[in-house]
Scaffold this motif. Structure first.
Motif, mmCIF file in Angstrom:
data_model
loop_
_atom_site.group_PDB
_atom_site.id
_atom_site.type_symbol
_atom_site.label_atom_id
_atom_site.label_comp_id
_atom_site.label_asym_id
_atom_site.label_seq_id
_atom_site.Cartn_x
_atom_site.Cartn_y
_atom_site.Cartn_z
ATOM 1 N N ASP A 1 -5.355 -1.286 0.489
ATOM 2 C CA ASP A 1 -3.932 -1.567 0.243
ATOM 3 C C ASP A 1 -3.293 -2.248 1.451
ATOM 4 N N ARG A 2 -3.649 -1.809 2.646
ATOM 5 C CA ARG A 2 -3.089 -2.446 3.850
ATOM 6 C C ARG A 2 -3.503 -3.904 3.953
ATOM 7 N N ILE A 3 -4.773 -4.164 3.680
ATOM 8 C CA ILE A 3 -5.240 -5.554 3.778
ATOM 9 C C ILE A 3 -4.545 -6.428 2.734
ATOM 10 N N SER A 4 -4.459 -5.923 1.504
ATOM 11 C CA SER A 4 -3.885 -6.770 0.445
ATOM 12 C C SER A 4 -2.374 -6.919 0.583
ATOM 13 N N ALA A 5 -1.768 -6.132 1.483
ATOM 14 C CA ALA A 5 -0.326 -6.288 1.765
ATOM 15 C C ALA A 5 -0.063 -7.294 2.891
ATOM 16 N N ASP B 1 -12.183 7.692 -5.133
ATOM 17 C CA ASP B 1 -13.118 8.647 -4.510
ATOM 18 C C ASP B 1 -13.059 8.610 -2.980
ATOM 19 N N TRP B 2 -12.464 7.575 -2.432
ATOM 20 C CA TRP B 2 -12.526 7.335 -0.988
ATOM 21 C C TRP B 2 -11.127 7.014 -0.481
ATOM 22 N N PRO B 3 -10.338 8.034 -0.201
ATOM 23 C CA PRO B 3 -8.912 7.799 0.086
ATOM 24 C C PRO B 3 -8.650 6.932 1.319
ATOM 25 N N ASN B 4 -9.479 7.042 2.345
ATOM 26 C CA ASN B 4 -9.238 6.207 3.524
ATOM 27 C C ASN B 4 -9.556 4.740 3.248
ATOM 28 N N ILE B 5 -10.608 4.510 2.476
ATOM 29 C CA ILE B 5 -10.924 3.133 2.077
ATOM 30 C C ILE B 5 -9.812 2.597 1.186
ATOM 31 N N ASP B 6 -9.367 3.408 0.258
ATOM 32 C CA ASP B 6 -8.313 3.003 -0.680
ATOM 33 C C ASP B 6 -7.056 2.554 0.063
ATOM 34 N N ALA B 7 -6.621 3.355 1.018
ATOM 35 C CA ALA B 7 -5.401 3.025 1.767
ATOM 36 C C ALA B 7 -5.584 1.760 2.614
ATOM 37 N N TRP B 8 -6.771 1.625 3.169
ATOM 38 C CA TRP B 8 -7.085 0.439 3.995
ATOM 39 C C TRP B 8 -7.102 -0.839 3.136
ATOM 40 N N ARG C 1 -7.413 5.731 11.186
ATOM 41 C CA ARG C 1 -7.356 4.357 11.705
ATOM 42 C C ARG C 1 -6.676 3.447 10.691
ATOM 43 N N GLU C 2 -5.957 2.451 11.205
ATOM 44 C CA GLU C 2 -5.357 1.448 10.322
ATOM 45 C C GLU C 2 -6.355 0.337 9.995
ATOM 46 N N TRP C 3 -7.140 -0.043 10.999
ATOM 47 C CA TRP C 3 -8.040 -1.202 10.874
ATOM 48 C C TRP C 3 -9.422 -0.827 11.397
ATOM 49 N N MET C 4 -10.404 -1.611 11.024
ATOM 50 C CA MET C 4 -11.790 -1.270 11.379
ATOM 51 C C MET C 4 -12.026 -1.252 12.882
ATOM 52 N N ALA C 5 -11.418 -2.207 13.600
ATOM 53 C CA ALA C 5 -11.665 -2.321 15.039
ATOM 54 C C ALA C 5 -10.346 -2.620 15.730
ATOM 55 N N GLY C 6 -9.971 -1.767 16.691
ATOM 56 C CA GLY C 6 -8.751 -2.016 17.442
ATOM 57 C C GLY C 6 -7.510 -1.806 16.595
ATOM 58 N N LEU D 1 -5.698 -6.439 12.208
ATOM 59 C CA LEU D 1 -6.638 -6.999 11.232
ATOM 60 C C LEU D 1 -7.580 -7.972 11.942
ATOM 61 N N THR D 2 -8.888 -7.787 11.735
ATOM 62 C CA THR D 2 -9.870 -8.695 12.338
ATOM 63 C C THR D 2 -10.915 -9.100 11.302
ATOM 64 N N MET D 3 -11.825 -9.950 11.735
ATOM 65 C CA MET D 3 -12.924 -10.351 10.855
ATOM 66 C C MET D 3 -13.773 -9.141 10.438
ATOM 67 N N ALA D 4 -13.735 -8.059 11.180
ATOM 68 C CA ALA D 4 -14.455 -6.847 10.756
ATOM 69 C C ALA D 4 -13.883 -6.317 9.438
ATOM 70 N N ASP D 5 -12.559 -6.302 9.323
ATOM 71 C CA ASP D 5 -11.942 -5.875 8.052
ATOM 72 C C ASP D 5 -12.299 -6.843 6.931
ATOM 73 N N LEU D 6 -12.198 -8.139 7.229
ATOM 74 C CA LEU D 6 -12.435 -9.140 6.173
ATOM 75 C C LEU D 6 -13.892 -9.169 5.739
ATOM 76 N N SER D 7 -14.794 -8.742 6.617
ATOM 77 C CA SER D 7 -16.200 -8.644 6.236
ATOM 78 C C SER D 7 -16.435 -7.407 5.362
ATOM 79 N N CYS D 8 -16.001 -6.262 5.850
ATOM 80 C CA CYS D 8 -16.304 -5.002 5.137
ATOM 81 C C CYS D 8 -15.602 -4.876 3.787
#
Lengths: 209, 209
Positions: free
Chosen positions: A187-191, A178-185, A147-152, A155-162
């Motif tokens: 990076d996506r948010i901060s981009a 330690d958590w490659p999917n979190i790491d990539a996500w 997944r690219e984003w937490m929901a749908g 980028l939503t408030m779900a990403d900004l919360s988590c």
């Protein structure tokens, strides 16, 4: 009128609100709360928020507390960060999960490990909370697999919360690698255009002067 | 079609959903999850909810998790328990506060003190969490001073969220008589026609057979 967000840099909960305000393009400014000097416990601040916490948003006559409420207000005002209508339960699901199982514990663990005097840090509590967090990282990393984003699909408030506590430099047992999917996500948010680090949006309150 | 709520009696989070379903008059039935025997950790249950938790609501093709999401769905389906439109941020505020600062800690503390073997109960963690809970009881009791309900002038999902762990008999450091506003509010909720105790709505899972 410029909305005022009562906040300080170290608060990941304030960051959830600040980042939503910033990325949605709302007109806002931070108002520094000298948290570690006890300002959130003063009668003046308790009159603003009896919970004794940041963030608090003042927009005209409206006063809102709880980061998720402020995020919802930003969504309602701007139509941004909501996701698709059919994803709204999924967005709310992750905002609630974050409040219940994740940033409630990350925030407290980081506080205990960094903002208490060394001889006051409760080792058993820290270890216990890190154990709960490990289960939460597994849930988050597993959800982000493929997944690219937490929901749908956006980028939503779900990403900004988590994501809120995961950009901070102070250690609390989380290591992105330690958590490659979190790491990539992360990076996506901060981009995302307009993204800022919490310490670049809000003044720090630690150490107290 | 009858909605199915995956739940067990000891879960205050499941109780939040069950009570909303019941008081709104929705057609629902409980499906027992043998939690303490490990059923929520099985691959079958993880396929239903990767978070490994109850409650899960199945209504036709729709699957919802997180008690606050299920409550919101009940509100959307029935128009009940929402409160007045102008109180919606206040309702959300207390649902989030409950998730962040209250039932996340009450539920865990009650678990540690009652559902772990006596020699496995972490004393320092329990004392720490009881300290956090005392601050939360003060916020809740203070908010209820002069108020009938958590948000606005009627029973809402905010009440059903915040009350969830407070009707249980197992000790976790909460005594109604220490908090007169909470005590009176719990009496008001349990006097609502159709109210039921969690153990009268959902089968218990402890001790495991």
């Amino acid at each position: 009128m410029t909305a005022k967000l009562y906040c300080f840099g170290e608060s990941g909960n304030a960051y959830k609100a600040a980042l939503a305000l910033e990325l949605s393009g709302m007109d806002w400014e931070p108002v520094h709360v000298d948290f570690f000097a006890g300002e959130a416990r003063t009668p003046e601040f308790r009159a603003l928020n009896p919970m004794g916490e940041v963030p608090v948003l003042i927009d005209g006559d409206l006063k809102l507390t709880q980061s998720g409420v402020i995020q919802q207000y930003v969504v309602d005002q701007t139509g941004k960060l909501a996701g698709a209508p059919e994803d709204r339960y999924e967005v709310l699901r992750w905002v609630l999960w974050d409040n219940h199982k994740f940033s409630s514990i990350t925030g407290n663990t980081r506080f205990l490990m960094n903002f208490l005097p060394e001889d006051k840090r409760p080792a058993e509590v820290i270890a216990f909370q890190q154990g709960r967090l490990k289960a939460a990282y597994q849930v988050l990393d597993g959800h982000l697999e493929g997944r690219e984003w937490m929901a749908g699909e956006s980028l939503t408030m779900a990403d900004l919360s988590c994501c809120s506590y995961l950009y901070y430099p102070e250690p609390f047992g989380f290591d992105r690698k330690d958590w490659p999917n979190i790491d990539a996500w992360l990076d996506r948010i901060s981009a995302v255009p307009g993204w800022k680090h919490p310490y670049d949006m809000m003044q720090r309150a630690f150490p107290p002067k």
